[in-house]
Design a protein around this motif. Structure first.
Motif, mmCIF file in Angstrom:
data_model
loop_
_atom_site.group_PDB
_atom_site.id
_atom_site.type_symbol
_atom_site.label_atom_id
_atom_site.label_comp_id
_atom_site.label_asym_id
_atom_site.label_seq_id
_atom_site.Cartn_x
_atom_site.Cartn_y
_atom_site.Cartn_z
ATOM 1 N N TYR A 122 -12.977 12.882 2.592
ATOM 2 C CA TYR A 122 -13.617 13.069 3.885
ATOM 3 C C TYR A 122 -12.899 12.171 4.885
ATOM 4 C CZ TYR A 122 -16.337 8.893 2.544
ATOM 5 O OH TYR A 122 -16.728 7.651 2.125
ATOM 6 N N PRO A 123 -13.036 12.411 6.171
ATOM 7 C CA PRO A 123 -12.228 11.714 7.180
ATOM 8 C C PRO A 123 -12.305 10.194 7.075
ATOM 9 C CG PRO A 123 -13.354 13.557 8.180
ATOM 10 C CD PRO A 123 -13.898 13.435 6.792
ATOM 11 N N GLY A 124 -11.137 9.561 7.109
ATOM 12 C CA GLY A 124 -11.054 8.121 7.161
ATOM 13 C C GLY A 124 -10.976 7.399 5.836
ATOM 14 N N ARG A 125 -11.204 8.097 4.724
ATOM 15 C CA ARG A 125 -11.225 7.433 3.415
ATOM 16 C C ARG A 125 -10.315 8.126 2.421
ATOM 17 N NH1 ARG A 125 -14.833 3.956 1.663
ATOM 18 N NH2 ARG A 125 -12.944 3.348 0.553
ATOM 19 N N THR A 148 -3.368 4.347 3.975
ATOM 20 C CA THR A 148 -3.952 4.349 5.314
ATOM 21 C C THR A 148 -5.423 3.950 5.327
ATOM 22 O OG1 THR A 148 -4.485 6.719 5.134
ATOM 23 C CG2 THR A 148 -2.353 6.136 6.106
ATOM 24 N N ASP A 149 -6.050 3.847 4.151
ATOM 25 C CA ASP A 149 -7.457 3.455 4.065
ATOM 26 C C ASP A 149 -7.557 1.936 4.184
ATOM 27 O OD1 ASP A 149 -10.088 2.818 3.239
ATOM 28 O OD2 ASP A 149 -10.190 4.607 1.986
ATOM 29 N N ALA A 150 -8.220 1.449 5.217
ATOM 30 C CA ALA A 150 -8.311 0.009 5.465
ATOM 31 C C ALA A 150 -9.087 -0.727 4.379
ATOM 32 C CB ALA A 150 -8.956 -0.240 6.825
ATOM 33 N N LEU A 151 -9.929 -0.019 3.614
ATOM 34 C CA LEU A 151 -10.725 -0.661 2.570
ATOM 35 C C LEU A 151 -10.023 -0.689 1.227
ATOM 36 C CD1 LEU A 151 -14.268 0.829 3.313
ATOM 37 C CD2 LEU A 151 -13.383 -1.416 3.968
ATOM 38 N N PHE A 152 -8.981 0.103 1.065
ATOM 39 C CA PHE A 152 -8.315 0.227 -0.235
ATOM 40 C C PHE A 152 -7.835 -1.125 -0.742
ATOM 41 C CE2 PHE A 152 -4.278 0.608 -2.546
ATOM 42 C CZ PHE A 152 -4.732 1.272 -3.676
ATOM 43 N N ASP A 153 -8.087 -1.395 -2.036
ATOM 44 C CA ASP A 153 -7.662 -2.640 -2.669
ATOM 45 C C ASP A 153 -6.990 -2.285 -3.993
ATOM 46 O OD1 ASP A 153 -7.391 -5.064 -3.981
ATOM 47 O OD2 ASP A 153 -9.310 -5.845 -3.307
ATOM 48 N N PRO A 154 -5.721 -2.614 -4.180
ATOM 49 C CA PRO A 154 -5.028 -2.246 -5.430
ATOM 50 C C PRO A 154 -5.642 -2.879 -6.665
ATOM 51 C CG PRO A 154 -3.689 -3.746 -4.103
ATOM 52 C CD PRO A 154 -4.829 -3.304 -3.227
ATOM 53 N N ALA A 155 -6.396 -3.987 -6.511
ATOM 54 C CA ALA A 155 -7.057 -4.598 -7.663
ATOM 55 C C ALA A 155 -8.164 -3.714 -8.218
ATOM 56 C CB ALA A 155 -7.627 -5.955 -7.283
ATOM 57 N N ARG A 189 0.817 -1.201 0.000
ATOM 58 C CA ARG A 189 0.000 0.000 0.000
ATOM 59 C C ARG A 189 0.856 1.257 0.000
ATOM 60 N NH1 ARG A 189 -5.006 -1.713 4.019
ATOM 61 N NH2 ARG A 189 -6.008 -3.102 2.524
ATOM 62 N N ALA A 190 2.004 1.211 0.670
ATOM 63 C CA ALA A 190 2.896 2.366 0.658
ATOM 64 C C ALA A 190 3.429 2.615 -0.735
ATOM 65 C CB ALA A 190 4.044 2.140 1.640
ATOM 66 N N ALA A 191 3.763 1.533 -1.455
ATOM 67 C CA ALA A 191 4.245 1.681 -2.822
ATOM 68 C C ALA A 191 3.176 2.241 -3.720
ATOM 69 C CB ALA A 191 4.730 0.321 -3.353
ATOM 70 N N LEU A 192 1.924 1.774 -3.537
ATOM 71 C CA LEU A 192 0.821 2.283 -4.344
ATOM 72 C C LEU A 192 0.580 3.756 -4.076
ATOM 73 C CD1 LEU A 192 -1.563 -0.749 -3.946
ATOM 74 C CD2 LEU A 192 -0.541 0.041 -6.082
ATOM 75 N N ALA A 193 0.685 4.159 -2.825
ATOM 76 C CA ALA A 193 0.478 5.558 -2.484
ATOM 77 C C ALA A 193 1.521 6.440 -3.136
ATOM 78 C CB ALA A 193 0.535 5.738 -0.963
ATOM 79 N N ALA A 194 2.705 5.868 -3.394
ATOM 80 C CA ALA A 194 3.760 6.632 -4.037
ATOM 81 C C ALA A 194 3.591 6.672 -5.536
ATOM 82 C CB ALA A 194 5.122 6.019 -3.688
ATOM 83 N N GLY A 195 2.589 5.951 -6.066
ATOM 84 C CA GLY A 195 2.295 6.026 -7.490
ATOM 85 C C GLY A 195 2.500 4.733 -8.232
ATOM 86 N N SER A 196 2.862 3.640 -7.561
ATOM 87 C CA SER A 196 3.056 2.363 -8.223
ATOM 88 C C SER A 196 1.791 1.538 -8.115
ATOM 89 C CB SER A 196 4.226 1.602 -7.583
ATOM 90 O OG SER A 196 5.423 2.323 -7.730
ATOM 91 N N ALA A 197 1.640 0.559 -9.008
ATOM 92 C CA ALA A 197 0.495 -0.343 -8.950
ATOM 93 C C ALA A 197 0.920 -1.701 -9.456
ATOM 94 C CB ALA A 197 -0.665 0.195 -9.797
#
Length: 262
Positions: A136-139, A169-176, A3-11
């Motif tokens: 919005y907060p949390g997402r 940081t979003d617990a629901l985030f899914d890179p798929a 998830r950290a890599a995805l946040a930096a722009g990778s997928a």
């Protein structure tokens, strides 16, 4: 770490340009190698993942492909793609119901701003015109969607944006569920292909105009609007969303469209 890599722009997976591979790329090759699609769809193992509906869904959304009210602020966004069955055959007549936050991160619970549904055409294609949703907060940023092939269960999921800091940081985030997103003038364009857990096959185009008025006994090929009442199999049903009926969408099979009445 992913998830950290995805946040930096990778997928993952990626094509050479660094964007998530689309399901329709499954049959394409590069130097003789089949590209792994997102979501994977060449053997039926990995349909598009489902996600929670959340607290902001409303039935009876309008039939429309442009969700942006006149004068609404925000970065314009066009999302396009295809809906496939697990055998990678495009699906026509799939109901896609979208809803999202506005530019300020708020959902309209009084009306239908940034809400609407549509149907895939004969090629399984769809196009959605909206804006980049606010935070919005949390997402992290996301777009909600329900997808339902005729006579099949509803897939409820969410679409995400690459390079977002809150992806990590979003617990629901899914890179798929990452869309391909690119700049387009003063706005953005995104692409995503859905893979439903159904056998693909050709179907009729639900945009064909009906020849008879609604009401009475449910019949394929008629245009129904929210609030219409029909009978089918000895039971009464209330229409929840406007649509043109088709074989396979009999009221007992599509709870997203029809609610059984007492």
């Amino acid at each position: 770490m992913l998830r950290a890599a995805l946040a930096a722009g990778s997928a993952v997976p990626l094509i050479a340009t660094g964007a998530p591979v689309l399901a329709r790329d499954a049959a394409r090759t590069s130097a003789g190698r089949t590209l792994p699609p997102t979501p994977f769809c060449d053997d039926g193992d990995d349909p598009t993942p489902d996600q929670m509906e959340g607290p902001y869904f409303k039935p009876n959304s309008p039939l429309r492909t442009d969700l942006v009210p006149a004068g609404a602020p925000g970065t314009r966004l066009t999302v396009s793609g295809y809906v496939f069955g697990r055998n990678c055959v495009p699906l026509s007549g799939v109901l896609l119901d979208f809803w999202q936050a506005d530019d300020a991160g708020a959902y309209d619970m009084a009306g239908y701003r940034f809400r609407g549904h549509q149907f895939t055409g004969a090629t399984g294609a769809f196009t959605l015109r909206t804006i980049v949703p606010g935070l919005y907060p949390g997402r992290t940023r996301h777009i909600h969607v329900k997808a339902q092939a005729p006579g099949e269960p509803v897939l409820t999921t969410q679409l995400y944006f690459p390079g977002e800091p809150r992806n990590s940081t979003d617990a629901l985030f899914d890179p798929a569920l990452l869309m391909n997103v690119r700049g387009a003038g003063g706005g953005k364009e995104a692409t995503f292909d859905f893979v439903l857990d159904v056998d693909g096959g050709p179907g009729p185009d639900p945009t064909d105009p009906p020849t008879e008025p609604p009401g009475g006994t449910w019949t394929a090929g008629r245009s129904y609007t929210a609030g219409d009442r029909v009978t089918y199999g000895g039971s009464a049903y209330l229409c929840l969303q406007a649509h043109t009926s088709m074989t396979g969408w009999e009221p007992p099979h599509v709870p997203a469209l029809w609610r059984r009445e007492p």
